[in-house]
Design a protein around this motif. Sequence first.
Motif, PDB file in Angstrom:
ATOM      1  N   GLU A  81     -13.181 -20.438 -22.925  1.00  0.00           N
ATOM      2  CA  GLU A  81     -12.965 -19.181 -22.205  1.00  0.00           C
ATOM      3  C   GLU A  81     -12.834 -19.430 -20.706  1.00  0.00           C
ATOM      4  O   GLU A  81     -11.950 -18.870 -20.042  1.00  0.00           O
ATOM      5  CB  GLU A  81     -14.124 -18.225 -22.481  1.00  0.00           C
ATOM      6  N   ALA A  82     -13.696 -20.292 -20.172  1.00  0.00           N
ATOM      7  CA  ALA A  82     -13.635 -20.605 -18.743  1.00  0.00           C
ATOM      8  C   ALA A  82     -12.358 -21.367 -18.409  1.00  0.00           C
ATOM      9  O   ALA A  82     -11.735 -21.148 -17.357  1.00  0.00           O
ATOM     10  CB  ALA A  82     -14.863 -21.422 -18.342  1.00  0.00           C
ATOM     11  N   LEU A  83     -11.959 -22.268 -19.314  1.00  0.00           N
ATOM     12  CA  LEU A  83     -10.733 -23.043 -19.083  1.00  0.00           C
ATOM     13  C   LEU A  83      -9.507 -22.139 -19.119  1.00  0.00           C
ATOM     14  O   LEU A  83      -8.623 -22.249 -18.249  1.00  0.00           O
ATOM     15  CB  LEU A  83     -10.613 -24.141 -20.130  1.00  0.00           C
ATOM     16  N   ASP A  84      -9.431 -21.264 -20.109  1.00  0.00           N
ATOM     17  CA  ASP A  84      -8.284 -20.351 -20.209  1.00  0.00           C
ATOM     18  C   ASP A  84      -8.164 -19.491 -18.953  1.00  0.00           C
ATOM     19  O   ASP A  84      -7.062 -19.245 -18.455  1.00  0.00           O
ATOM     20  CB  ASP A  84      -8.441 -19.464 -21.445  1.00  0.00           C
ATOM     21  N   SER A  85      -9.308 -19.048 -18.449  1.00  0.00           N
ATOM     22  CA  SER A  85      -9.311 -18.220 -17.241  1.00  0.00           C
ATOM     23  C   SER A  85      -8.801 -19.010 -16.040  1.00  0.00           C
ATOM     24  O   SER A  85      -8.005 -18.505 -15.236  1.00  0.00           O
ATOM     25  CB  SER A  85     -10.725 -17.698 -16.971  1.00  0.00           C
ATOM     26  N   LYS A  86      -9.229 -20.270 -15.927  1.00  0.00           N
ATOM     27  CA  LYS A  86      -8.812 -21.116 -14.810  1.00  0.00           C
ATOM     28  C   LYS A  86      -7.328 -21.437 -14.892  1.00  0.00           C
ATOM     29  O   LYS A  86      -6.604 -21.413 -13.868  1.00  0.00           O
ATOM     30  CB  LYS A  86      -9.636 -22.407 -14.808  1.00  0.00           C
ATOM     31  N   VAL A  87      -6.853 -21.740 -16.099  1.00  0.00           N
ATOM     32  CA  VAL A  87      -5.431 -22.055 -16.285  1.00  0.00           C
ATOM     33  C   VAL A  87      -4.569 -20.842 -15.928  1.00  0.00           C
ATOM     34  O   VAL A  87      -3.541 -20.967 -15.235  1.00  0.00           O
ATOM     35  CB  VAL A  87      -5.172 -22.501 -17.741  1.00  0.00           C
ATOM     36  N   ALA A  88      -4.984 -19.668 -16.391  1.00  0.00           N
ATOM     37  CA  ALA A  88      -4.235 -18.437 -16.082  1.00  0.00           C
ATOM     38  C   ALA A  88      -4.207 -18.178 -14.580  1.00  0.00           C
ATOM     39  O   ALA A  88      -3.178 -17.751 -14.019  1.00  0.00           O
ATOM     40  CB  ALA A  88      -4.869 -17.263 -16.819  1.00  0.00           C
ATOM     41  N   GLU A  89      -5.312 -18.466 -13.907  1.00  0.00           N
ATOM     42  CA  GLU A  89      -5.393 -18.258 -12.455  1.00  0.00           C
ATOM     43  C   GLU A  89      -4.416 -19.178 -11.727  1.00  0.00           C
ATOM     44  O   GLU A  89      -3.723 -18.755 -10.789  1.00  0.00           O
ATOM     45  CB  GLU A  89      -6.827 -18.534 -12.007  1.00  0.00           C
ATOM     46  N   ILE A  90      -4.341 -20.443 -12.151  1.00  0.00           N
ATOM     47  CA  ILE A  90      -3.442 -21.405 -11.509  1.00  0.00           C
ATOM     48  C   ILE A  90      -1.987 -21.019 -11.757  1.00  0.00           C
ATOM     49  O   ILE A  90      -1.144 -21.052 -10.838  1.00  0.00           O
ATOM     50  CB  ILE A  90      -3.720 -22.832 -12.031  1.00  0.00           C
ATOM     51  N   GLU A  91      -1.687 -20.665 -13.012  1.00  0.00           N
ATOM     52  CA  GLU A  91      -0.307 -20.307 -13.348  1.00  0.00           C
ATOM     53  C   GLU A  91       0.168 -19.088 -12.558  1.00  0.00           C
ATOM     54  O   GLU A  91       1.316 -19.030 -12.111  1.00  0.00           O
ATOM     55  CB  GLU A  91      -0.211 -20.045 -14.856  1.00  0.00           C
ATOM     56  N   GLU A  92      -0.715 -18.132 -12.369  1.00  0.00           N
ATOM     57  CA  GLU A  92      -0.356 -16.919 -11.625  1.00  0.00           C
ATOM     58  C   GLU A  92      -0.216 -17.203 -10.134  1.00  0.00           C
ATOM     59  O   GLU A  92       0.703 -16.715  -9.476  1.00  0.00           O
ATOM     60  CB  GLU A  92      -1.405 -15.836 -11.865  1.00  0.00           C
ATOM     61  N   ALA A  93      -1.124 -18.007  -9.597  1.00  0.00           N
ATOM     62  CA  ALA A  93      -1.121 -18.275  -8.151  1.00  0.00           C
ATOM     63  C   ALA A  93      -0.009 -19.230  -7.749  1.00  0.00           C
ATOM     64  O   ALA A  93       0.592 -19.085  -6.671  1.00  0.00           O
ATOM     65  CB  ALA A  93      -2.475 -18.849  -7.738  1.00  0.00           C
ATOM     66  N   GLN A  94       0.310 -20.220  -8.608  1.00  0.00           N
ATOM     67  CA  GLN A  94       1.271 -21.248  -8.234  1.00  0.00           C
ATOM     68  C   GLN A  94       2.592 -21.126  -8.981  1.00  0.00           C
ATOM     69  O   GLN A  94       3.537 -21.871  -8.696  1.00  0.00           O
ATOM     70  CB  GLN A  94       0.649 -22.630  -8.483  1.00  0.00           C
ATOM     71  N   GLY A  95       2.657 -20.233  -9.934  1.00  0.00           N
ATOM     72  CA  GLY A  95       3.906 -20.008 -10.653  1.00  0.00           C
ATOM     73  C   GLY A  95       4.401 -21.213 -11.411  1.00  0.00           C
ATOM     74  O   GLY A  95       5.610 -21.495 -11.412  1.00  0.00           O
ATOM     75  N   ARG A  96       3.524 -21.933 -12.026  1.00  0.00           N
ATOM     76  CA  ARG A  96       3.897 -23.130 -12.795  1.00  0.00           C
ATOM     77  C   ARG A  96       2.978 -23.275 -14.004  1.00  0.00           C
ATOM     78  O   ARG A  96       1.833 -22.809 -14.000  1.00  0.00           O
ATOM     79  CB  ARG A  96       3.776 -24.388 -11.931  1.00  0.00           C
ATOM     80  N   PRO A  97       3.458 -23.936 -15.053  1.00  0.00           N
ATOM     81  CA  PRO A  97       2.588 -24.207 -16.201  1.00  0.00           C
ATOM     82  C   PRO A  97       1.611 -25.343 -15.867  1.00  0.00           C
ATOM     83  O   PRO A  97       1.919 -26.217 -15.044  1.00  0.00           O
ATOM     84  CB  PRO A  97       3.562 -24.616 -17.302  1.00  0.00           C
ATOM     85  N   VAL A  98       0.464 -25.309 -16.480  1.00  0.00           N
ATOM     86  CA  VAL A  98      -0.547 -26.358 -16.264  1.00  0.00           C
ATOM     87  C   VAL A  98      -0.425 -27.370 -17.404  1.00  0.00           C
ATOM     88  O   VAL A  98      -0.666 -27.033 -18.564  1.00  0.00           O
ATOM     89  CB  VAL A  98      -1.967 -25.756 -16.231  1.00  0.00           C
ATOM     90  N   PRO A  99      -0.019 -28.615 -17.101  1.00  0.00           N
ATOM     91  CA  PRO A  99       0.165 -29.617 -18.166  1.00  0.00           C
ATOM     92  C   PRO A  99      -1.154 -29.992 -18.849  1.00  0.00           C
ATOM     93  O   PRO A  99      -2.242 -29.761 -18.319  1.00  0.00           O
ATOM     94  CB  PRO A  99       0.764 -30.822 -17.419  1.00  0.00           C
ATOM     95  N   ARG A 100      -1.027 -30.574 -20.030  1.00  0.00           N
ATOM     96  CA  ARG A 100      -2.190 -30.917 -20.856  1.00  0.00           C
ATOM     97  C   ARG A 100      -3.174 -31.834 -20.124  1.00  0.00           C
ATOM     98  O   ARG A 100      -4.380 -31.657 -20.189  1.00  0.00           O
ATOM     99  CB  ARG A 100      -1.718 -31.579 -22.152  1.00  0.00           C
ATOM    100  N   LYS A 101      -2.647 -32.847 -19.420  1.00  0.00           N
ATOM    101  CA  LYS A 101      -3.514 -33.789 -18.728  1.00  0.00           C
ATOM    102  C   LYS A 101      -4.349 -33.088 -17.656  1.00  0.00           C
ATOM    103  O   LYS A 101      -5.545 -33.360 -17.488  1.00  0.00           O
ATOM    104  CB  LYS A 101      -2.681 -34.919 -18.099  1.00  0.00           C
TER     105      LYS A 101
END
Length: 305
Positions: A81-101
């Motif tokens: 849950e915390a990871l999904d929230s962080k990934v969504a925050e990065i994608e929204e702020a930087q407009g890019r997908p977050v790679p698996r690594k």
Amino acid sequence: MWFKNLRIYRFSRPCELNEESLEKALAEFAFTPCGSQDRQQLGWVAPLGRHGHTLLHAASGNLLLCMRREERVLPSAVVKEALDSKVAEIEEAQGRPVPRKEQQTLKEEIEMQLLPRAFTRSQKTFAYVSPQENLLIVDASSAGKADELVSLLRKTVGSLPVVPLASNTNPAACMTDWVKNGPMPTGFSLLEEAELRDTQEDGGVIRCKQQDLTSDEIFAHLEAGKMVTKLAVDWRERLTCLLEQELVIKRLKFNDLLREESGNSDDVDAAAKFDADFLLMCGELANFIPELLEALGGEQSDDTE
């Protein structure tokens, strides 16, 4: 102090452990609670708990020890849950997908942040060394717990030349013969529980409880090629147990009259009761284990391996 499971190890050479040297060695690996960033901790604690202070309890030459395992509980759902929230925050702020690594790195960072707040849970595993019988006996239901204790003890004393106890005859073959052909070995009697397993790799398994194991129904399964891989037995009306094909004892239960021999807990203090129970248990097992090995065709030696 009554063990409920037995995983038995034979010293491959005469046991050289003694009370003084072992107590000193255990102190070097005494248990310490998990720190803020520790996922788990292993160490030795007093077998008598709050009623004792030494890390080793000795009685009639038998050496009782207790390993404590503490781990931090960090549910995967919380981390996700915390990871999904962080990934969504990065994608929204930087407009890019977050790679698996990068997600894996974020996950590790989140776990490190959450660890200090995670609850801890602990388990104790008891074992005793019998230098006279040249045995190490661990009260563990799973092989993993037993291996963990054996590994810690080996690290503690530097060298621990032990191997799992083995019989000359395959226990499953013996148990199958007892049920199918009889009679039971001297001192042993059948109870009403067993597991029958097909010898084929993908074969079926039948688990019986409150079942007459001498019935035609059970005989038919054995005639069809199934083997008895677990069998509940009584030994001399002193104890009952479930014997497994790996020569592991589970659901060990000592006779109530035997347990009462150590005295009523209202009449003696807790430490004295613990000591009396331990002495009685060791005495019973010192007689039970050789008779069990004899029933299984004797103990496997280096020449018969």
